[in-house]
Design a protein around this motif. Sequence first.
Motif, PDB file in Angstrom:
ATOM      1  N   GLN A  24       0.721  -1.219  -0.065  1.00 20.44           N
ATOM      2  CA  GLN A  24       0.035  -0.097  -0.038  1.00 20.44           C
ATOM      3  C   GLN A  24       0.677   1.260  -0.099  1.00 20.44           C
ATOM      4  O   GLN A  24       1.759   1.531   0.744  1.00 20.44           O
ATOM      5  CB  GLN A  24      -0.960  -0.025   1.223  1.00 20.44           C
ATOM      6  CG  GLN A  24      -1.859   0.997   1.251  1.00 20.44           C
ATOM      7  CD  GLN A  24      -3.074   0.796   1.952  1.00 20.44           C
ATOM      8  OE1 GLN A  24      -3.001   0.151   2.950  1.00 20.44           O
ATOM      9  NE2 GLN A  24      -4.232   1.444   1.964  1.00 20.44           N
ATOM     10  N   TYR A  61      -7.632 -11.275  -3.846  1.00 23.29           N
ATOM     11  CA  TYR A  61      -8.474 -10.480  -3.042  1.00 23.29           C
ATOM     12  C   TYR A  61      -8.274 -10.568  -1.656  1.00 23.29           C
ATOM     13  O   TYR A  61      -8.090 -11.491  -1.079  1.00 23.29           O
ATOM     14  CB  TYR A  61     -10.117 -11.178  -3.313  1.00 23.29           C
ATOM     15  CG  TYR A  61     -10.774 -11.136  -4.690  1.00 23.29           C
ATOM     16  CD1 TYR A  61     -10.731 -12.303  -5.386  1.00 23.29           C
ATOM     17  CD2 TYR A  61     -10.863  -9.848  -5.525  1.00 23.29           C
ATOM     18  CE1 TYR A  61     -11.194 -12.285  -6.743  1.00 23.29           C
ATOM     19  CE2 TYR A  61     -11.454  -9.736  -6.860  1.00 23.29           C
ATOM     20  CZ  TYR A  61     -11.619 -10.928  -7.428  1.00 23.29           C
ATOM     21  OH  TYR A  61     -11.890 -10.866  -8.582  1.00 23.29           O
ATOM     22  N   LEU A  62      -8.157  -9.070  -1.011  1.00 25.28           N
ATOM     23  CA  LEU A  62      -7.871  -9.033   0.331  1.00 25.28           C
ATOM     24  C   LEU A  62      -8.655  -9.653   1.298  1.00 25.28           C
ATOM     25  O   LEU A  62      -8.241 -10.195   2.212  1.00 25.28           O
ATOM     26  CB  LEU A  62      -7.803  -7.428   0.448  1.00 25.28           C
ATOM     27  CG  LEU A  62      -6.664  -6.539   0.239  1.00 25.28           C
ATOM     28  CD1 LEU A  62      -6.605  -6.469  -1.401  1.00 25.28           C
ATOM     29  CD2 LEU A  62      -6.796  -5.300   0.889  1.00 25.28           C
ATOM     30  N   SER A  63     -10.028  -9.804   0.910  1.00 25.24           N
ATOM     31  CA  SER A  63     -10.907 -10.232   1.693  1.00 25.24           C
ATOM     32  C   SER A  63     -10.819 -11.854   2.154  1.00 25.24           C
ATOM     33  O   SER A  63     -11.426 -12.272   3.217  1.00 25.24           O
ATOM     34  CB  SER A  63     -12.330 -10.045   1.473  1.00 25.24           C
ATOM     35  OG  SER A  63     -12.630 -10.416   0.108  1.00 25.24           O
ATOM     36  N   LYS A  70      -3.033   5.500  -1.631  1.00 26.26           N
ATOM     37  CA  LYS A  70      -3.472   4.307  -2.812  1.00 26.26           C
ATOM     38  C   LYS A  70      -4.339   3.160  -1.839  1.00 26.26           C
ATOM     39  O   LYS A  70      -3.871   2.882  -0.893  1.00 26.26           O
ATOM     40  CB  LYS A  70      -2.469   3.729  -3.628  1.00 26.26           C
ATOM     41  CG  LYS A  70      -1.999   4.853  -4.615  1.00 26.26           C
ATOM     42  CD  LYS A  70      -0.834   4.271  -5.297  1.00 26.26           C
ATOM     43  CE  LYS A  70      -0.412   5.635  -6.451  1.00 26.26           C
ATOM     44  NZ  LYS A  70       0.486   4.924  -7.549  1.00 26.26           N
ATOM     45  N   GLU A  71      -4.922   2.358  -2.592  1.00 31.25           N
ATOM     46  CA  GLU A  71      -5.438   1.225  -2.170  1.00 31.25           C
ATOM     47  C   GLU A  71      -4.395   0.199  -2.098  1.00 31.25           C
ATOM     48  O   GLU A  71      -3.600  -0.045  -2.770  1.00 31.25           O
ATOM     49  CB  GLU A  71      -6.639   0.655  -2.948  1.00 31.25           C
ATOM     50  CG  GLU A  71      -7.924   1.665  -2.913  1.00 31.25           C
ATOM     51  CD  GLU A  71      -8.930   1.170  -3.682  1.00 31.25           C
ATOM     52  OE1 GLU A  71     -10.024   1.968  -3.571  1.00 31.25           O
ATOM     53  OE2 GLU A  71      -9.009   0.151  -4.352  1.00 31.25           O
ATOM     54  N   ARG A  72      -4.640  -0.671  -0.931  1.00 34.68           N
ATOM     55  CA  ARG A  72      -3.786  -1.806  -1.034  1.00 34.68           C
ATOM     56  C   ARG A  72      -3.999  -2.761  -2.128  1.00 34.68           C
ATOM     57  O   ARG A  72      -5.242  -3.025  -2.613  1.00 34.68           O
ATOM     58  CB  ARG A  72      -4.008  -2.774   0.361  1.00 34.68           C
ATOM     59  CG  ARG A  72      -3.174  -3.581   0.682  1.00 34.68           C
ATOM     60  CD  ARG A  72      -3.304  -4.348   2.113  1.00 34.68           C
ATOM     61  NE  ARG A  72      -3.291  -3.201   3.151  1.00 34.68           N
ATOM     62  CZ  ARG A  72      -3.246  -3.561   4.367  1.00 34.68           C
ATOM     63  NH1 ARG A  72      -3.208  -4.570   4.893  1.00 34.68           N
ATOM     64  NH2 ARG A  72      -3.312  -2.357   5.337  1.00 34.68           N
ATOM     65  N   GLU A  73      -2.701  -3.241  -2.633  1.00 35.41           N
ATOM     66  CA  GLU A  73      -2.879  -4.076  -3.764  1.00 35.41           C
ATOM     67  C   GLU A  73      -2.075  -5.360  -3.673  1.00 35.41           C
ATOM     68  O   GLU A  73      -1.037  -5.429  -2.954  1.00 35.41           O
ATOM     69  CB  GLU A  73      -2.408  -3.245  -5.021  1.00 35.41           C
ATOM     70  CG  GLU A  73      -0.795  -2.990  -4.904  1.00 35.41           C
ATOM     71  CD  GLU A  73      -0.187  -2.475  -6.208  1.00 35.41           C
ATOM     72  OE1 GLU A  73      -1.093  -2.264  -7.221  1.00 35.41           O
ATOM     73  OE2 GLU A  73       1.170  -1.820  -6.278  1.00 35.41           O
TER      74      GLU A  73
END
Length: 124
Positions: free
Chosen positions: A39, A107-109, A43-46
């Motif tokens: 991250q 996917y982070l989730s 910015k978003e975590r990628e």
Amino acid sequence: QVQLQESGGGLVQAGGSLRLSCAASGRSSSVYAMGWFRQAPGKEREFVAGIARRGGTTAYGDPVKGRFTISRDNDKHTMYLQMNSLGPADTAVYYCAASGSNWLTRYLSAYDYWGQGTQVTVSS
């Protein structure tokens, strides 16, 4: 519970290399797929890279393909990220993640456990 601890971050010049490590403790036997995310400020975590439990299956985010290599040593309960040809765009906090499923995903989730992160700064 599983605890993850990253190490190996730091400051490096463009074109240089770093090797990150992620050590798992606690119920590490319940860890299957693992991954690295990053991250950057604002910015978003990628997704950076992921690896299945046996290590034979890996996946990489497009920005790092051909430059980064993910690996793991299950006997040591440790995952690694070898980063080569680093550039300023790679500057970010890098996070280690682990899942109780062997589903290798960006996917982070899907990841159940996260480390605190380690800072990587690449100077131009």
